[in-house]
Design an enzyme around this catalytic site. Sequence first.
Site, PDB file in Angstrom:
ATOM      1  N   SER A 113       0.795  -1.163  -0.101  1.00 34.92           N
ATOM      2  CA  SER A 113       0.051  -0.065   0.074  1.00 34.92           C
ATOM      3  C   SER A 113       0.937   1.603  -0.040  1.00 34.92           C
ATOM      4  O   SER A 113       1.772   1.557  -0.921  1.00 34.92           O
ATOM      5  CB  SER A 113      -1.103   0.111   1.132  1.00 34.92           C
ATOM      6  OG  SER A 113      -1.806   1.014   1.082  1.00 34.92           O
ATOM      7  N   HIS A 114       0.846   2.003   1.226  1.00 31.28           N
ATOM      8  CA  HIS A 114       1.385   3.432   1.029  1.00 31.28           C
ATOM      9  C   HIS A 114       2.638   3.388   1.659  1.00 31.28           C
ATOM     10  O   HIS A 114       3.401   4.208   1.750  1.00 31.28           O
ATOM     11  CB  HIS A 114       0.324   4.359   2.100  1.00 31.28           C
ATOM     12  CG  HIS A 114       0.154   3.541   3.321  1.00 31.28           C
ATOM     13  ND1 HIS A 114      -0.707   2.632   3.571  1.00 31.28           N
ATOM     14  CD2 HIS A 114       0.570   3.724   4.540  1.00 31.28           C
ATOM     15  CE1 HIS A 114      -0.719   2.231   4.727  1.00 31.28           C
ATOM     16  NE2 HIS A 114      -0.046   2.741   5.383  1.00 31.28           N
ATOM     17  N   LYS A 126      -1.599 -10.455  -0.150  1.00 26.55           N
ATOM     18  CA  LYS A 126      -2.838 -10.436   0.714  1.00 26.55           C
ATOM     19  C   LYS A 126      -3.822 -11.447  -0.202  1.00 26.55           C
ATOM     20  O   LYS A 126      -3.709 -11.210  -1.454  1.00 26.55           O
ATOM     21  CB  LYS A 126      -3.647  -9.463   1.175  1.00 26.55           C
ATOM     22  CG  LYS A 126      -4.077  -8.376   0.181  1.00 26.55           C
ATOM     23  CD  LYS A 126      -5.154  -7.207   0.853  1.00 26.55           C
ATOM     24  CE  LYS A 126      -5.414  -6.488  -0.344  1.00 26.55           C
ATOM     25  NZ  LYS A 126      -6.555  -5.516   0.226  1.00 26.55           N
ATOM     26  N   ASP A 277      -2.496   6.304  -3.334  1.00 33.56           N
ATOM     27  CA  ASP A 277      -1.372   5.918  -2.583  1.00 33.56           C
ATOM     28  C   ASP A 277      -0.654   4.713  -3.617  1.00 33.56           C
ATOM     29  O   ASP A 277      -1.005   4.395  -4.607  1.00 33.56           O
ATOM     30  CB  ASP A 277      -1.690   5.209  -1.199  1.00 33.56           C
ATOM     31  CG  ASP A 277      -2.706   3.840  -1.394  1.00 33.56           C
ATOM     32  OD1 ASP A 277      -3.648   3.716  -2.520  1.00 33.56           O
ATOM     33  OD2 ASP A 277      -2.764   3.340  -0.716  1.00 33.56           O
ATOM     34  N   ASP A 279      -0.990   1.255  -3.891  1.00 29.80           N
ATOM     35  CA  ASP A 279      -1.916   0.362  -4.791  1.00 29.80           C
ATOM     36  C   ASP A 279      -3.222   1.087  -5.347  1.00 29.80           C
ATOM     37  O   ASP A 279      -3.882   0.243  -5.733  1.00 29.80           O
ATOM     38  CB  ASP A 279      -2.078  -0.916  -3.714  1.00 29.80           C
ATOM     39  CG  ASP A 279      -2.849  -0.497  -2.439  1.00 29.80           C
ATOM     40  OD1 ASP A 279      -2.647   0.670  -1.873  1.00 29.80           O
ATOM     41  OD2 ASP A 279      -3.623  -1.463  -1.955  1.00 29.80           O
ATOM     42  N   ASP A 281      -5.701   2.403  -3.695  1.00 23.67           N
ATOM     43  CA  ASP A 281      -7.252   2.306  -2.953  1.00 23.67           C
ATOM     44  C   ASP A 281      -7.221   3.661  -2.032  1.00 23.67           C
ATOM     45  O   ASP A 281      -8.533   3.689  -1.612  1.00 23.67           O
ATOM     46  CB  ASP A 281      -7.109   1.185  -2.110  1.00 23.67           C
ATOM     47  CG  ASP A 281      -6.092   0.760  -1.191  1.00 23.67           C
ATOM     48  OD1 ASP A 281      -5.220   1.580  -1.090  1.00 23.67           O
ATOM     49  OD2 ASP A 281      -6.296  -0.189  -0.344  1.00 23.67           O
ATOM     50  N   ARG A 282      -6.365   4.348  -1.828  1.00 25.78           N
ATOM     51  CA  ARG A 282      -6.671   5.623  -1.026  1.00 25.78           C
ATOM     52  C   ARG A 282      -6.742   6.920  -1.739  1.00 25.78           C
ATOM     53  O   ARG A 282      -6.310   6.886  -2.981  1.00 25.78           O
ATOM     54  CB  ARG A 282      -5.534   5.671  -0.053  1.00 25.78           C
ATOM     55  CG  ARG A 282      -5.191   4.792   0.608  1.00 25.78           C
ATOM     56  CD  ARG A 282      -4.068   5.151   1.796  1.00 25.78           C
ATOM     57  NE  ARG A 282      -3.994   4.143   2.749  1.00 25.78           N
ATOM     58  CZ  ARG A 282      -3.567   4.308   4.191  1.00 25.78           C
ATOM     59  NH1 ARG A 282      -3.131   5.451   4.519  1.00 25.78           N
ATOM     60  NH2 ARG A 282      -3.430   3.483   4.984  1.00 25.78           N
ATOM     61  N   GLU A 363     -13.161   5.281   5.646  1.00 23.14           N
ATOM     62  CA  GLU A 363     -12.135   5.351   6.795  1.00 23.14           C
ATOM     63  C   GLU A 363     -11.532   6.627   6.789  1.00 23.14           C
ATOM     64  O   GLU A 363     -11.258   7.208   5.725  1.00 23.14           O
ATOM     65  CB  GLU A 363     -10.962   4.258   6.601  1.00 23.14           C
ATOM     66  CG  GLU A 363     -11.543   2.797   6.751  1.00 23.14           C
ATOM     67  CD  GLU A 363     -10.420   1.782   6.823  1.00 23.14           C
ATOM     68  OE1 GLU A 363     -10.247   1.549   7.745  1.00 23.14           O
ATOM     69  OE2 GLU A 363      -9.828   1.536   5.932  1.00 23.14           O
ATOM     70  N   GLU A 364     -11.180   7.126   8.050  1.00 18.63           N
ATOM     71  CA  GLU A 364     -10.087   8.193   8.202  1.00 18.63           C
ATOM     72  C   GLU A 364      -9.251   8.246   7.454  1.00 18.63           C
ATOM     73  O   GLU A 364      -8.373   9.386   7.256  1.00 18.63           O
ATOM     74  CB  GLU A 364     -10.116   8.650   9.690  1.00 18.63           C
ATOM     75  CG  GLU A 364      -9.612   7.464  10.504  1.00 18.63           C
ATOM     76  CD  GLU A 364      -8.242   7.122  10.071  1.00 18.63           C
ATOM     77  OE1 GLU A 364      -7.351   8.052   9.873  1.00 18.63           O
ATOM     78  OE2 GLU A 364      -8.134   5.942  10.172  1.00 18.63           O
ATOM     79  N   SER A 365      -8.630   7.143   7.196  1.00 18.90           N
ATOM     80  CA  SER A 365      -7.243   7.071   6.649  1.00 18.90           C
ATOM     81  C   SER A 365      -7.071   7.173   5.059  1.00 18.90           C
ATOM     82  O   SER A 365      -6.738   6.322   4.450  1.00 18.90           O
ATOM     83  CB  SER A 365      -6.355   5.725   6.940  1.00 18.90           C
ATOM     84  OG  SER A 365      -7.428   4.505   6.645  1.00 18.90           O
ATOM     85  N   LYS A 376     -11.566  -0.175  -0.761  1.00 18.36           N
ATOM     86  CA  LYS A 376     -11.576   1.044  -0.981  1.00 18.36           C
ATOM     87  C   LYS A 376     -11.219   1.536  -2.448  1.00 18.36           C
ATOM     88  O   LYS A 376     -10.330   0.665  -2.928  1.00 18.36           O
ATOM     89  CB  LYS A 376     -11.014   2.087   0.114  1.00 18.36           C
ATOM     90  CG  LYS A 376      -9.297   1.608   0.598  1.00 18.36           C
ATOM     91  CD  LYS A 376      -8.785   2.322   1.686  1.00 18.36           C
ATOM     92  CE  LYS A 376      -7.429   1.970   1.952  1.00 18.36           C
ATOM     93  NZ  LYS A 376      -7.573   0.802   2.763  1.00 18.36           N
ATOM     94  N   ARG A 496      -1.701   5.118  17.189  1.00 14.52           N
ATOM     95  CA  ARG A 496      -2.601   6.176  16.416  1.00 14.52           C
ATOM     96  C   ARG A 496      -3.382   6.735  17.560  1.00 14.52           C
ATOM     97  O   ARG A 496      -4.003   6.124  18.225  1.00 14.52           O
ATOM     98  CB  ARG A 496      -3.309   5.690  15.228  1.00 14.52           C
ATOM     99  CG  ARG A 496      -2.446   4.994  14.276  1.00 14.52           C
ATOM    100  CD  ARG A 496      -3.239   4.937  12.789  1.00 14.52           C
ATOM    101  NE  ARG A 496      -2.344   4.076  12.072  1.00 14.52           N
ATOM    102  CZ  ARG A 496      -1.223   4.296  11.283  1.00 14.52           C
ATOM    103  NH1 ARG A 496      -0.672   5.478  11.451  1.00 14.52           N
ATOM    104  NH2 ARG A 496      -1.072   3.303  10.543  1.00 14.52           N
TER     105      ARG A 496
HETATM  106  C1  VG1 Z   1      -3.938   1.751   8.169  1.00 15.25           C
HETATM  107  C2  VG1 Z   1      -5.426   2.458   8.316  1.00 15.25           C
HETATM  108  C3  VG1 Z   1      -6.500   1.816   7.945  1.00 15.25           C
HETATM  109  C4  VG1 Z   1      -6.441   0.877   6.733  1.00 15.25           C
HETATM  110  C5  VG1 Z   1      -5.054   0.226   6.445  1.00 15.25           C
HETATM  111  C6  VG1 Z   1      -4.799  -0.347   5.235  1.00 15.25           C
HETATM  112  O1  VG1 Z   1      -4.005   0.608   9.029  1.00 15.25           O
HETATM  113  O2  VG1 Z   1      -5.412   3.104   9.539  1.00 15.25           O
HETATM  114  O3  VG1 Z   1      -7.740   2.595   8.162  1.00 15.25           O
HETATM  115  O4  VG1 Z   1      -7.429   0.143   6.344  1.00 15.25           O
HETATM  116  O5  VG1 Z   1      -4.169   1.021   6.884  1.00 15.25           O
HETATM  117  O6  VG1 Z   1      -4.778   0.576   4.186  1.00 15.25           O
HETATM  118  P1  VG1 Z   1      -3.247   0.600  10.578  1.00 15.25           P
HETATM  119  O7  VG1 Z   1      -3.663  -0.663  10.957  1.00 15.25           O
HETATM  120  O8  VG1 Z   1      -1.957   0.855  10.216  1.00 15.25           O
HETATM  121  O9  VG1 Z   1      -3.830   1.933  11.158  1.00 15.25           O
HETATM  122  V1  VG1 Z   1      -3.992   0.511   2.801  1.00 15.25           V
HETATM  123  O10 VG1 Z   1      -4.178   1.737   1.942  1.00 15.25           O
HETATM  124  O11 VG1 Z   1      -3.715  -1.237   2.786  1.00 15.25           O
HETATM  125  O12 VG1 Z   1      -4.141   0.403   1.434  1.00 15.25           O
HETATM  126 CO    CO Z   2      -3.542   1.254  -0.073  1.00 14.50          CO
END
Ligand code: VG1
Ligand code: CO
Length: 543
Positions: A113-114, A126, A277, A279, A281-282, A363-365, A376, A496
Amino acid sequence: MSVETITTQPFKDQKPGTSGLRKKVKVFETPNYLENFVQCIFDTQHEQPDAPLVVGGDGRYYNRQAIQKILRIAAANGCTRVILGQGGILSTPAASNLIRQHNARGGIILSASHNPGGPDEDFGIKFNTPNGGPAPEKVTEAIYTATLHINRYHTLDEPDIDLDTLGQVLVGDMEVDIVDSVSAYADLMERLFDFDQIRALFQSGFRMRFDAMHAVTGPYAREILENRLGAPVGTVVNGVPLEDFGGGHPDPNLVYAKELADYLFGPDAPDFGAASDGDGDRNMVLGRHFFVTPSDSLALLAANAALAPGYNGNISGIARSMPTSQAADRVAAKLGLPCYETPTGWKFFGNLLDAGKITLCGEESFGTGSDHVREKDGLWAVLFWLNILAARRQSVAEIVREHWRIYGRNYYTRHDYEAVDSTAANELVDTLRSASATLPGQQLGSYTVDYADDFRYLDPVDASVSANQGIRIGFKDGSRIVYRLSGTGTQGATLRVYIEAYEPDPAKHDLDTQQALAELIDIANRLAGIRERTGREAPTVIT
Ligand code: VG1
Ligand code: CO
């Protein structure tokens, strides 16, 4: 086809976190590490074995090597067909879409991801289930349990295949269909949003910048925004996916997408800015001189859903993750819709979406999405915003301010303390958990505690329970403090702290967020003894 069975030994650290298994590339390069995990997927997931498997990743370093291994193990385990994104590339939402469209047996998505990419950075894997969504806890638990006992995996003695040429190739007896990574996804977007209206918006001189951060969304954004919607060439920047994301952190927030934020707050700011991001999804969304919080974005999309053809009159309910602000709850209440609060992580929305209980979730993220896929979806959120902007012809700032006037404003911030000592972080949360029973009724500064607990989620669809999902402290006026430990980090622990206050008075909607929340931030720090326990004077990242 000659299957080889290789003797192996379990690794003890293959527990998937918030969204899959994430480790340093160096760990994934350990002999048998990836192989073991992939074999455990095949040893435990037997649904629809004759259906195809979708495979793809965000293009980061090790993506190609991992895919070659996965293909051989899949074939050796009797998988009959794989649908693979060209060059091994699929954004997470595009992979989810392909799984659904092909009634696949699931998908293997390669991404961290990010998190940064490169030989010394992060990699991830995954499994997504046949509904297109991240595996629920019972599936990830089964895979994890298998990793603790594995003693062999199956593979083929076959050379690597060419991942870049569209068409069909064989790996052993298994057919691999290499498909265009973008087109099916772009077609789906075209069905959900009013592309004619958005095209007219661009024709009227509306200017935007999309920062793909050298991650997976570049090709998707170019095709959709520039080719199909007629945005000027150059609207998409950093549009070529790179194995190390150009050395950056492909995390669309004000810290890591600073270049974009500076442009949107600068003298030559365009009307709209967005980023995605690693991948895809954000999403982060900005107006001219204006930042939209992800929590507000979810609420606003819900309130304006009627403007998008795919959602007009079709919203059954809304869900948000527990730490996400309660702005969406206010919209749901006004529209007479159910609103669900789930633990952090997209996998918890899957059952609600499958059961038709919700249409939108977030989600807030920087994560927003809907029932169109089971992940997402960054670009989807950007297109939803464009659809609203095209229909309303107001600025982002005007639209958000009007939203606050109607619903009130939920001031919101997240403070992250990255790479802190794991023992100290766990002790901090354990202490808060023990203290939570005594907090209700207590006066903390000008706030009275209403409830305090460690969030426990009872899934309304399958009655599964997920405990210990974060400490929530709710105050009588609706303000909240939430503490939880990240499940996606690869180094130490990340604490967090999420802080929220509700402000109904429009005369007070223009305060600086950190100032508006100053007293609650102070309470949050003192209550948990953050400085004493972590040795940190200040958060690593403030959002
Ligand atoms: C973080 C975020 C969560 C999100 C997860 C996967 O998890 O807080 O909201 O679903 O990343 O995002 P954590 O456990 O680090 O707080 V990602 O963009 O796989 O694309
Ligand atoms: Co991502």
